[in-house]
Design a protein around this motif. Structure first.
Motif, PDB file in Angstrom:
ATOM      1  N   ILE A   6       0.874  -1.173   0.000  1.00  0.00           N
ATOM      2  CA  ILE A   6       0.000   0.000   0.000  1.00  0.00           C
ATOM      3  C   ILE A   6       0.909   1.221   0.000  1.00  0.00           C
ATOM      4  O   ILE A   6       1.632   1.461   0.958  1.00  0.00           O
ATOM      5  CB  ILE A   6      -0.945  -0.003   1.217  1.00  0.00           C
ATOM      6  N   PRO A   7       0.903   1.999  -1.127  1.00  0.00           N
ATOM      7  CA  PRO A   7       1.861   3.091  -1.259  1.00  0.00           C
ATOM      8  C   PRO A   7       1.667   4.268  -0.307  1.00  0.00           C
ATOM      9  O   PRO A   7       2.574   5.043  -0.118  1.00  0.00           O
ATOM     10  CB  PRO A   7       1.678   3.547  -2.711  1.00  0.00           C
ATOM     11  N   ILE A   8       0.517   4.409   0.277  1.00  0.00           N
ATOM     12  CA  ILE A   8       0.277   5.491   1.234  1.00  0.00           C
ATOM     13  C   ILE A   8      -0.165   4.854   2.545  1.00  0.00           C
ATOM     14  O   ILE A   8      -1.088   4.056   2.568  1.00  0.00           O
ATOM     15  CB  ILE A   8      -0.813   6.462   0.739  1.00  0.00           C
ATOM     16  N   LYS A   9       0.489   5.218   3.635  1.00  0.00           N
ATOM     17  CA  LYS A   9       0.102   4.679   4.926  1.00  0.00           C
ATOM     18  C   LYS A   9      -1.272   5.226   5.300  1.00  0.00           C
ATOM     19  O   LYS A   9      -1.511   6.422   5.214  1.00  0.00           O
ATOM     20  CB  LYS A   9       1.129   5.075   5.982  1.00  0.00           C
ATOM     21  N   ASP A  10      -2.156   4.328   5.667  1.00  0.00           N
ATOM     22  CA  ASP A  10      -3.508   4.707   6.074  1.00  0.00           C
ATOM     23  C   ASP A  10      -4.197   5.591   5.033  1.00  0.00           C
ATOM     24  O   ASP A  10      -4.406   6.790   5.273  1.00  0.00           O
ATOM     25  CB  ASP A  10      -3.486   5.407   7.439  1.00  0.00           C
ATOM     26  N   PRO A  11      -4.563   5.023   3.866  1.00  0.00           N
ATOM     27  CA  PRO A  11      -5.148   5.837   2.800  1.00  0.00           C
ATOM     28  C   PRO A  11      -6.525   6.408   3.113  1.00  0.00           C
ATOM     29  O   PRO A  11      -7.001   7.306   2.431  1.00  0.00           O
ATOM     30  CB  PRO A  11      -5.204   4.885   1.613  1.00  0.00           C
ATOM     31  N   VAL A  12      -7.177   5.901   4.164  1.00  0.00           N
ATOM     32  CA  VAL A  12      -8.479   6.433   4.581  1.00  0.00           C
ATOM     33  C   VAL A  12      -8.328   6.962   6.003  1.00  0.00           C
ATOM     34  O   VAL A  12      -7.749   6.302   6.860  1.00  0.00           O
ATOM     35  CB  VAL A  12      -9.573   5.342   4.539  1.00  0.00           C
ATOM     36  N   THR A  13      -8.824   8.172   6.221  1.00  0.00           N
ATOM     37  CA  THR A  13      -8.749   8.753   7.558  1.00  0.00           C
ATOM     38  C   THR A  13     -10.144   9.124   8.053  1.00  0.00           C
ATOM     39  O   THR A  13     -11.055   9.368   7.265  1.00  0.00           O
ATOM     40  CB  THR A  13      -7.856  10.014   7.594  1.00  0.00           C
ATOM     41  N   ILE A  14     -10.269   9.142   9.366  1.00  0.00           N
ATOM     42  CA  ILE A  14     -11.518   9.542  10.014  1.00  0.00           C
ATOM     43  C   ILE A  14     -11.152  10.569  11.082  1.00  0.00           C
ATOM     44  O   ILE A  14     -10.409  10.256  12.015  1.00  0.00           O
ATOM     45  CB  ILE A  14     -12.228   8.338  10.655  1.00  0.00           C
ATOM     46  N   LYS A  15     -11.666  11.772  10.895  1.00  0.00           N
ATOM     47  CA  LYS A  15     -11.409  12.848  11.858  1.00  0.00           C
ATOM     48  C   LYS A  15     -12.739  13.515  12.170  1.00  0.00           C
ATOM     49  O   LYS A  15     -13.491  13.855  11.253  1.00  0.00           O
ATOM     50  CB  LYS A  15     -10.435  13.873  11.284  1.00  0.00           C
ATOM     51  N   PRO A  16     -13.048  13.705  13.445  1.00  0.00           N
ATOM     52  CA  PRO A  16     -14.330  14.318  13.813  1.00  0.00           C
ATOM     53  C   PRO A  16     -14.573  15.678  13.169  1.00  0.00           C
ATOM     54  O   PRO A  16     -15.703  16.027  12.859  1.00  0.00           O
ATOM     55  CB  PRO A  16     -14.246  14.444  15.334  1.00  0.00           C
ATOM     56  N   ASN A  17     -13.504  16.437  12.915  1.00  0.00           N
ATOM     57  CA  ASN A  17     -13.663  17.784  12.353  1.00  0.00           C
ATOM     58  C   ASN A  17     -13.657  17.817  10.821  1.00  0.00           C
ATOM     59  O   ASN A  17     -13.714  18.880  10.230  1.00  0.00           O
ATOM     60  CB  ASN A  17     -12.584  18.720  12.898  1.00  0.00           C
ATOM     61  N   VAL A  18     -13.581  16.649  10.176  1.00  0.00           N
ATOM     62  CA  VAL A  18     -13.630  16.574   8.712  1.00  0.00           C
ATOM     63  C   VAL A  18     -14.884  15.800   8.315  1.00  0.00           C
ATOM     64  O   VAL A  18     -14.991  14.602   8.574  1.00  0.00           O
ATOM     65  CB  VAL A  18     -12.372  15.901   8.127  1.00  0.00           C
ATOM     66  N   LEU A  19     -15.836  16.505   7.738  1.00  0.00           N
ATOM     67  CA  LEU A  19     -17.114  15.900   7.306  1.00  0.00           C
ATOM     68  C   LEU A  19     -17.791  15.105   8.419  1.00  0.00           C
ATOM     69  O   LEU A  19     -18.351  14.040   8.182  1.00  0.00           O
ATOM     70  CB  LEU A  19     -16.919  15.033   6.064  1.00  0.00           C
ATOM     71  N   GLY A  20     -17.686  15.602   9.636  1.00  0.00           N
ATOM     72  CA  GLY A  20     -18.366  14.979  10.767  1.00  0.00           C
ATOM     73  C   GLY A  20     -17.906  13.566  11.077  1.00  0.00           C
ATOM     74  O   GLY A  20     -18.653  12.765  11.612  1.00  0.00           O
ATOM     75  N   GLY A  21     -16.651  13.246  10.733  1.00  0.00           N
ATOM     76  CA  GLY A  21     -16.114  11.925  11.033  1.00  0.00           C
ATOM     77  C   GLY A  21     -16.350  10.894   9.943  1.00  0.00           C
ATOM     78  O   GLY A  21     -16.067   9.716  10.130  1.00  0.00           O
ATOM     79  N   THR A  22     -16.849  11.328   8.795  1.00  0.00           N
ATOM     80  CA  THR A  22     -17.031  10.419   7.660  1.00  0.00           C
ATOM     81  C   THR A  22     -15.664   9.971   7.160  1.00  0.00           C
ATOM     82  O   THR A  22     -14.758  10.795   7.021  1.00  0.00           O
ATOM     83  CB  THR A  22     -17.772  11.147   6.512  1.00  0.00           C
TER      84      THR A  22
END
Length: 79
Positions: A6-22
């Motif tokens: 996987i060329p990018i570490k953790d390609p999906v992120t979840i942050k409460p302040n970005v799109l409500g945690g989507t």
């Protein structure tokens, strides 16, 4: 055993302040679910990257490597 890189570490992120945690593609505000929706509608990698320039081929490849790995029967265990 096949190794998936996987060329990018953790390609999906979840942050409460970005799109409500989507879950979003790392480095963007683009929901991971949108990528699946676009593919279902017939979009190609090229069209996705044209319509969403922040979704580079590298980011999309990393995302699909992660998804592919999650469905690999040799890598997963039944619950």
């Amino acid at each position: 055993m096949t190794t998936i890189s996987i060329p990018i570490k953790d390609p999906v992120t979840i942050k409460p302040n970005v799109l409500g945690g989507t879950p979003v593609i790392k480095g963007t505000r683009i929901p991971a679910s949108l990528v699946f929706d676009l593919l279902q509608r017939g979009y190609t990698f090229e069209l996705i990257t044209k319509e969403y320039p922040s979704l580079t081929k590298k980011k999309l490849s990393a995302f699909f490597s992660l998804v592919s790995k999650s469905f690999d029967a040799t890598q997963t265990k039944a619950v």
